[in-house]
Design a protein around this motif. Structure first.
Motif, short mmCIF file in Angstrom:
data_model
loop_
_atom_site.label_atom_id
_atom_site.label_comp_id
_atom_site.label_asym_id
_atom_site.label_seq_id
_atom_site.Cartn_x
_atom_site.Cartn_y
_atom_site.Cartn_z
N VAL A 73 0.83 -1.20 0.00
CA VAL A 73 0.00 0.00 0.00
C VAL A 73 0.87 1.25 0.00
O VAL A 73 0.62 2.20 -0.75
CB VAL A 73 -0.93 0.00 1.22
CG1 VAL A 73 -1.72 1.31 1.30
CG2 VAL A 73 -1.89 -1.18 1.17
N GLU A 74 1.90 1.27 0.82
CA GLU A 74 2.74 2.46 0.95
C GLU A 74 3.49 2.77 -0.34
O GLU A 74 3.54 3.93 -0.78
CB GLU A 74 3.75 2.27 2.09
CG GLU A 74 4.68 3.46 2.28
CD GLU A 74 5.81 3.18 3.25
OE1 GLU A 74 6.68 4.06 3.42
OE2 GLU A 74 5.86 2.08 3.83
N LEU B 124 -5.11 -9.22 -1.13
CA LEU B 124 -6.31 -9.18 -0.30
C LEU B 124 -6.12 -8.26 0.91
O LEU B 124 -6.94 -7.38 1.17
CB LEU B 124 -6.67 -10.60 0.17
CG LEU B 124 -7.17 -11.57 -0.91
CD1 LEU B 124 -7.29 -12.97 -0.35
CD2 LEU B 124 -8.49 -11.10 -1.49
N SER B 125 -5.03 -8.48 1.67
CA SER B 125 -4.81 -7.67 2.87
C SER B 125 -4.47 -6.23 2.51
O SER B 125 -4.92 -5.29 3.19
CB SER B 125 -3.69 -8.29 3.72
OG SER B 125 -4.10 -9.53 4.25
N PHE C 109 -9.74 0.61 4.15
CA PHE C 109 -10.13 0.88 5.53
C PHE C 109 -9.00 1.40 6.41
O PHE C 109 -9.18 1.54 7.62
CB PHE C 109 -10.74 -0.37 6.16
CG PHE C 109 -11.90 -0.93 5.38
CD1 PHE C 109 -13.10 -0.22 5.28
CD2 PHE C 109 -11.80 -2.15 4.73
CE1 PHE C 109 -14.17 -0.73 4.57
CE2 PHE C 109 -12.87 -2.67 4.01
CZ PHE C 109 -14.07 -1.95 3.93
N GLY C 110 -7.85 1.67 5.82
CA GLY C 110 -6.74 2.18 6.61
C GLY C 110 -5.79 1.09 7.04
O GLY C 110 -6.12 -0.10 7.02
N VAL C 111 -4.59 1.50 7.46
CA VAL C 111 -3.56 0.55 7.85
C VAL C 111 -3.81 0.12 9.29
O VAL C 111 -3.44 0.81 10.25
CB VAL C 111 -2.15 1.17 7.69
CG1 VAL C 111 -1.09 0.17 8.15
CG2 VAL C 111 -1.92 1.56 6.23
N ASN C 112 -4.44 -1.02 9.45
CA ASN C 112 -4.71 -1.58 10.77
C ASN C 112 -4.93 -3.07 10.64
O ASN C 112 -5.06 -3.59 9.53
CB ASN C 112 -5.90 -0.89 11.43
CG ASN C 112 -7.16 -0.98 10.57
OD1 ASN C 112 -7.79 -2.04 10.49
ND2 ASN C 112 -7.53 0.12 9.91
N ARG D 195 -7.06 -8.26 8.04
CA ARG D 195 -7.63 -9.57 8.34
C ARG D 195 -8.99 -9.81 7.69
O ARG D 195 -9.36 -10.95 7.42
CB ARG D 195 -7.76 -9.73 9.86
CG ARG D 195 -6.44 -9.88 10.59
CD ARG D 195 -6.61 -9.67 12.09
NE ARG D 195 -5.40 -10.01 12.83
CZ ARG D 195 -5.16 -9.63 14.08
NH1 ARG D 195 -6.07 -8.89 14.72
NH2 ARG D 195 -4.04 -9.96 14.69
N LEU D 196 -9.75 -8.73 7.47
CA LEU D 196 -11.11 -8.88 6.96
C LEU D 196 -11.19 -9.66 5.66
O LEU D 196 -12.05 -10.56 5.53
CB LEU D 196 -11.75 -7.50 6.80
CG LEU D 196 -13.19 -7.49 6.28
CD1 LEU D 196 -14.11 -8.27 7.22
CD2 LEU D 196 -13.68 -6.06 6.10
#
Length: 481
Positions: free
Chosen positions: A47-48, A73-74, A81-84, A89-90
């Motif tokens: 993502v970054e 996927l992750s 939804f942001g980096v968390n 996991r979703l």
């Protein structure tokens, strides 16, 4: 199988309870080292950096160990939804739900809704499946792959719905992008053995080979070609190293991303017994009536039970001679094992009082629920006591005490520290530790407890123990709350 209203409500309650517990763990438990934090950090880097082609083990260092589906996927979850932890996991949880739905749909069409509901509950409560259902790693997408292949094949050749044949090739594509050619092998072993034992080779003609192979090629080949072009050497390392040497060479030293997991050959069977708890105990109970088992298999004219058995055993057959294995390798066979155990048990003990079966089921599900509730509660409320391998709290404390200061980890790389510091935590050796400690610059250090006394002699301030490490800084700070 006959189920009364109370039993159905209990099964729904079981599925709801385990689902809520899984969701709580996803929100409350931090990434732990090594596996989940490592894959979570690889996805965060995707993502970054915006590099969605090549997963990165470190900045600029390609991760050749696995194809990118789980990372996509992750990373996709974090992009949305942001980096968390939950965002990463979703998507894995959604793949687990897809597996459960496929099992329910297939068993419903084959033997009925009641058996399908019980089989889904058994699979959802198997120890390894429940644990992996919200865990950032490659295995759950792999389970979706093999489940889609096996269900798709049966439905296409025996269920009279030829469109399911495309599911076979879609499943293979998912597997090739999740773990590689091992997906083809894990699906091919039970299919080929079943076709050979039943002499049903003619059924292969019912699959849409031309369009199916075109679909498989279009979905898989572009990434493999692009990955080799972007990082030459990928195909050789991945196809030979990860798929041959990893399993046949004890303590394989060619692993670029860790060390080999040397286990005794045949250990995969013990892993299965643990992974399938509490329902592996049912398998032991069934084996007490070998004559009845043989009769049931002989009377099954469709050879569905044989199909399930071969599917359940395929990971065990493949990895029995392997030394470099993990317990998660049994996961692709668990959907079939869950269905097989339910079908065999209901047939073998159909003359027994149903109340005893319900009581046993309730005890087993409550026991495994209590175990996971205790583990989750310990990770949330008493991480020190269960020695949770996560540096989330340490990173938060370092950031609060010394905003903007670099964080260095001793004693090896901490992927959880990297994830929670957004890639800023870096592993250093003792020589660099001494140099940085005496530099006078504001620096934070994550130090193993056995090196705490050494850190104190260098004039560092001890801010306390956070999880498995002690936090030291190079200058006085405000008290960390």
């Amino acid at each position: 199988m006959q189920l009364d209203g109370a039993t159905r409500r209990f099964l729904v309650a079981v599925l709801t309870g385990f689902g809520l517990l899984r969701l709580w763990a996803m929100f409350a438990v931090p990434f732990t080292d090594t596996t989940e934090a490592r894959y979570g950090e690889i996805a965060r880097k995707m993502v970054e950096t915006g590099n969605w082609l090549t997963p990165q083990f470190d900045y600029g260092v390609p991760f050749w160990g696995k194809p990118p589906l789980h990372t996509w996927l992750s990373a996709g979850g974090m992009q949305l939804f942001g980096v968390n932890e939950v965002a990463a996991r979703l998507p894995i949880l959604l793949t687990a739900l897809a597996v459960l739905f496929l099992v329910w749909l297939w068993v419903r069409d084959t033997v009925g809704r009641n058996t399908a509901l019980v089989a889904m509950a058994v699979l959802a409560t198997m120890a390894m499946f429940f644990g992996a259902s919200g865990f950032v790693m490659t295995d759950m997408p792999m389970v979706l792959s093999t489940t889609l292949v096996m269900v798709g094949f049966w439905q296409a050749v025996g269920g009279g719905n030829s469109r399911w044949g495309y599911g076979v090739f879609l499943g293979l594509a998912i597997g090739m992008l999740a773990k590689g050619p091992v997906a083809v092998v894990l699906s091919g072993i039970p299919l080929m053995l079943w076709l050979a034992l039943t002499w049903n080779w003619h059924l292969l003609r019912l699959l849409p080979w031309a369009r199916g192979m075109a679909l498989l090629t279009v979905l898989v080949a572009p990434w493999y070609v692009a990955a080799e072009i972007a990082t030459p050497g990928f195909l050789r390392y991945f196809l030979i190293g990860e798929h041959v040497q990893r399993f046949l060479t004890p303590g394989w030293q060619g692993d670029l991303y860790g060390s080999g997991h040397r286990e005794a050959k045949g250990m995969i069977w013990l892993f299965w017994l643990m992974a399938a708890l509490p329902w592996s105990l049912v398998a032991a109970l069934l084996l007490t009536r070998p004559g009845k088992l043989v009769t049931m298999f002989r009377q099954d004219r469709s050879a569905w039970l044989v199909y399930l058995l071969l599917w359940a055993l395929s990971p065990l057959l493949l990895f029995t001679p392997a030394s470099n294995i993990l317990a998660a390798y049994v996961l692709p066979g668990l959907p079939a094992a869950a269905v097989l155990l339910v079908v065999l048990f209901t047939q073998m003990f159909e003359d027994q009082p149903s109340r005893a079966a319900r009581t046993g089921f309730a005890i087993a599900t409550l026991a495994i629920f209590a175990l996971f509730l205790a583990l989750t509660s310990g990770a949330v409320f008493a991480p020190q006591k269960i020695r949770l391998k996560s540096d989330k709290a340490l990173v938060a404390a370092a950031s609060s005490a010394m905003p903007g200061a670099p964080l260095y980890t001793l004693g090896g790389r901490s992927y959880s520290a990297e994830f929670y510091s957004r890639g800023k935590a870096r592993a250093i050796d003792p020589e660099d530790f001494a140099r940085l400690a005496g530099s006078g610059a504001p620096v934070a250090f994550s130090v193993p407890p056995d090196m705490a006394s050494e850190a104190a002699t260098l004039g560092l301030e001890n801010l306390g123990k956070y999880g498995r490490h002690v936090l030291f800084v190079t200058q006085p700070t405000n008290e960390v709350k």
